[in-house]
Design a protein around this motif. Structure first.
Motif, mmCIF file in Angstrom:
data_model
loop_
_atom_site.group_PDB
_atom_site.id
_atom_site.type_symbol
_atom_site.label_atom_id
_atom_site.label_comp_id
_atom_site.label_asym_id
_atom_site.label_seq_id
_atom_site.Cartn_x
_atom_site.Cartn_y
_atom_site.Cartn_z
ATOM 1 N N VAL B 69 0.115 12.621 4.684
ATOM 2 C CA VAL B 69 0.252 11.276 5.258
ATOM 3 C C VAL B 69 -0.953 10.425 4.852
ATOM 4 N N GLY B 72 -0.416 9.238 1.422
ATOM 5 C CA GLY B 72 0.561 8.157 1.417
ATOM 6 C C GLY B 72 -0.040 6.855 1.921
ATOM 7 N N LEU B 73 -0.889 6.949 2.935
ATOM 8 C CA LEU B 73 -1.578 5.751 3.440
ATOM 9 C C LEU B 73 -2.501 5.185 2.354
ATOM 10 N N VAL B 75 -1.918 5.363 -0.849
ATOM 11 C CA VAL B 75 -1.028 4.661 -1.782
ATOM 12 C C VAL B 75 -0.720 3.259 -1.241
ATOM 13 N N ALA B 76 -0.585 3.160 0.069
ATOM 14 C CA ALA B 76 -0.276 1.866 0.704
ATOM 15 C C ALA B 76 -1.500 0.945 0.784
ATOM 16 N N GLY B 77 -2.676 1.450 0.400
ATOM 17 C CA GLY B 77 -3.863 0.594 0.362
ATOM 18 C C GLY B 77 -4.922 0.904 1.409
ATOM 19 N N TYR B 78 -4.781 2.019 2.115
ATOM 20 C CA TYR B 78 -5.753 2.376 3.150
ATOM 21 C C TYR B 78 -6.829 3.328 2.626
ATOM 22 N N GLY B 104 -3.630 13.284 -7.219
ATOM 23 C CA GLY B 104 -2.909 12.015 -7.155
ATOM 24 C C GLY B 104 -3.827 10.798 -7.132
ATOM 25 N N LYS B 105 -5.129 11.035 -7.201
ATOM 26 C CA LYS B 105 -6.144 9.963 -7.122
ATOM 27 C C LYS B 105 -5.971 9.121 -5.853
ATOM 28 N N ASN B 106 -5.763 9.800 -4.760
ATOM 29 C CA ASN B 106 -5.735 9.147 -3.458
ATOM 30 C C ASN B 106 -7.016 9.548 -2.730
#
Lengths: 280, 322
Positions: B69, B72-73, B75-78, B104-106
């Motif tokens: 999660v 995914g956050l 990816v959304a810009g967080y 994933g470079k997150n």
């Protein structure tokens, strides 16, 4: 749905199959079965349902697609090439050293791939986080998540589904490719899943089951997911692994298959004929 | 930079500082977000978290999902900060942090509380000696073993804006005060707490206090020992490590973790390539954890000032025998 739209979506699905066969043939073998089984849903997503800008793949308000069964990459790459995200010819670089099209989906390599996947189950949580993040940022877009049925063996999927329901992520639609097979054999033999739609309901989803090869039924189910509400959506796609190419469908162990020149010519011929029959 | 070490405890328990710092970062930056796996109460964030459910996401007891999660956050810009106890913030969700996060470079900041023997009464199941090694082999990662509450405040703020996966291991109880309040400690820069000529101790986390105590005792015995705070285990301050190795010619590493794959390994890599001098460690000798008070466990696993003292004498003897 108008007949012309239905035919256009069916033709798109056939072209996606041709594109993925093109890609896999270029390297000799690959994940044929599970790529073919999602061609129809990809056609409806990119041909109708999703709000995207191929010329601006990072547009933050776009609808996102997370293909958690990341090994279906060639089907997604075929779709993206057909949509103009990158040149069609590039499909022939699949899995070559230095390619932008690796076997499994990678958001840092391929224009139009939104989330990196490959280790099964991991796309589910990322999709939930993305849906939550989009909602917190006030975006009106949606997140579509394609999950394999075999992939549901991974416990992480169920953690993510519980989370999505708890956070009422109605901007998330989970599309389950129920193609009945996983790498080692039939899902019912390896680890039976029972009634997937009922399980999703029990996890707090608005769940329906449709024919995964019927673009009209898929379109109707996806249209339902536009209505918001307080539940995430699940669509169980009653699908066939290898769908759309008879030999692939009829091969029992079709998770990964070689595509040599002879098979390539034959399959492309069959798909061309399907297209001609459809488009007249 | 003001060093304030006197051997006294910092009055602020790390849990309080951790909770307040997370709250401050997330409150001040609308793109920062905090996630926990049903341990907000242990991170000092529960009250604020309950009042701000859109900024503090309780994921339930599902660390793998929490890591995903968070990705995914991102990816959304967080800029997500996630917390659990050390073993669950490392082993339990490692593939998710590794792939959904790092690969994933997150960018994700991971806080693992109760490192090593500080897990004390929770015992072996909750006692990570391997978290440092796991996070050290994640490409592009940053690995921090916090030296005191001031260090925690400084590194946590930096980590949130630093690319890659960042892992911060920190206890929740009091620690010896090392730095003056408000001191900024740049990540990647080791800090010399004490000069010395006969040997150097590179220490991190709770072992810093033990190293300082050992150095004081050795001073009375005529042995001059430098002590360097290596709170950044990765990227290691190789320059400082080699400079002190050259100056003293004898090295001891003290860490509250397995001797394999942690600070000792990182220091040995640097020494082997740049200044091969006698070295030894005070660390866990490839064992699992067990239950007990922290004091008992430090003795049980050989993580005390007395053990450091003995190892310093041993490396100094090896240096002189050369």
């Amino acid at each position: 749905m108008e007949l012309t739209e239905k035919k256009a979506l069916q033709a798109f699905a056939i072209r996606i199959r041709m594109a993925l066969v093109e890609a896999i043939h270029s390297i000799g073998s690959g994940h044929v079965g599970g790529a073919l089984s999602i061609a129809d849903v990809l056609a409806v997503l990119y041909g109708r349902e999703m709000n995207v800008r191929p010329e601006d793949p990072q547009w933050p308000d776009r609808d996102y697609l997370v293909v958690s069964k990341g090994h279906a990459g060639p089907a997604v790459y075929g779709t993206l090439a057909l949509k103009g995200y990158f040149p069609y010819e590039e499909l022939k670089t699949l899995n070559q050293g230095g390619t932008r099209l690796p076997s499994h989906c990678d958001r840092n390599k391929t224009p139009g791939i939104d989330v990196t996947t490959g280790s099964l189950g991991q796309g589910t949580s990322q999709a939930a986080g993305l849906a939550l993040g989009n909602r917190l940022k006030g975006r009106k877009n949606r997140v579509f998540l394609i999950v394999g049925d075999g992939e549901l063996d991974e416990g992480q999927c169920w953690e993510a589904f519980a989370f999505a329901a708890a956070h009422k992520l109605s901007n998330l639609a989970v599309l389950i490719d129920w193609n009945k097979k996983q790498l080692d054999g039939r899902v019912d033999e390896v680890l039976p899943l029972g009634n997937i739609a009922a399980k999703m309901e029990a996890f707090g989803f608005d769940a329906v089951q449709v024919d995964g090869g019927d673009v009209e039924a898929i379109a109707a189910a996806l249209e339902r997911t536009r209505q918001g509400g307080d539940k995430p959506y699940a669509i169980v796609l009653d699908a066939v692994k290898g769908h759309g190419i008879a030999e692939a469908e009829n091969t029992e162990m079709n998770h990964s298959m070689p595509i040599n020149d002879e098979r390539y010519a034959r399959w492309m011929g069959e798909l061309q004929a399907d297209l001609a029959a459809l488009e007249g | 930079m003001k060093i304030a070490y006197t051997g006294e405890m910092d009055q602020r328990p790390c849990k309080e500082v951790l909770g307040a710092t997370i709250e401050k970062i997330v409150t001040e930056d609308e793109n920062a977000i905090y996630l926990d796996a049903d341990l907000m109460s242990c991170a000092g964030t529960l009250k604020w978290g309950k009042q701000n459910p859109d900024r503090a996401i309780d994921c339930g007891i599902a660390e793998s999902n929490m890591a995903g999660v968070a990705a995914g956050l991102a990816v959304a810009g967080y800029r997500p900060i996630i917390h659990s106890f050390g073993p669950f913030a490392s082993r339990r969700c490692y593939d998710q942090i590794f792939l959904s996060g790092g690969y994933g470079k997150n960018d994700i900041t991971v806080i693992g509380t109760d490192p090593g023997v500080t897990a004390a009464m929770n015992g072996g199941t909750h006692m990570p000696f391997e978290d440092v090694a796991l996070y050290s082999v994640l490409p592009g990662s940053t690995v921090i073993d916090v030296s005191d509450p001031t260090c925690l405040v400084s590194v946590l703020k930096q980590c949130v804006y630093r690319p890659g996966v960042k892992y911060i291991r920190v206890g929740r109880k009091q620690m010896a005060r090392v730095y003056e309040d408000g001191t900024e400690l740049p990540i990647g820069k080791a800090v010399t707490l004490r000069e010395g000529t006969d040997a150097v101790v590179f220490a991190a986390g709770i072992m810093l206090h033990e190293a300082m105590q050992a150095a004081l005792s050795l001073e009375k015995q005529g042995v001059s020992v430098a002590v360097v705070d290596c709170f950044t285990i990765k990227p290691l301050d190789t320059e400082a490590v080699l400079a002190w190795a050259k100056k003293t010619g004898a090295v001891v590493v003290a860490e509250n973790a397995n001797r394999h794959g942690g600070l000792y390994t990182a220091v040995l890599e640097a020494l082997a390539e740049g200044c091969p001098v006698p070295a030894a460690c005070v660390a866990v000798e490839d064992e699992f954890g067990e239950v007990g008070t922290q004091g008992y466990l430090q003795k049980r696993f050989g993580l005390t000032a007395a053990h450091i003292e003995a190892q310093v004498k041993a490396v100094v003897a090896r240096k002189r025998a050369k």
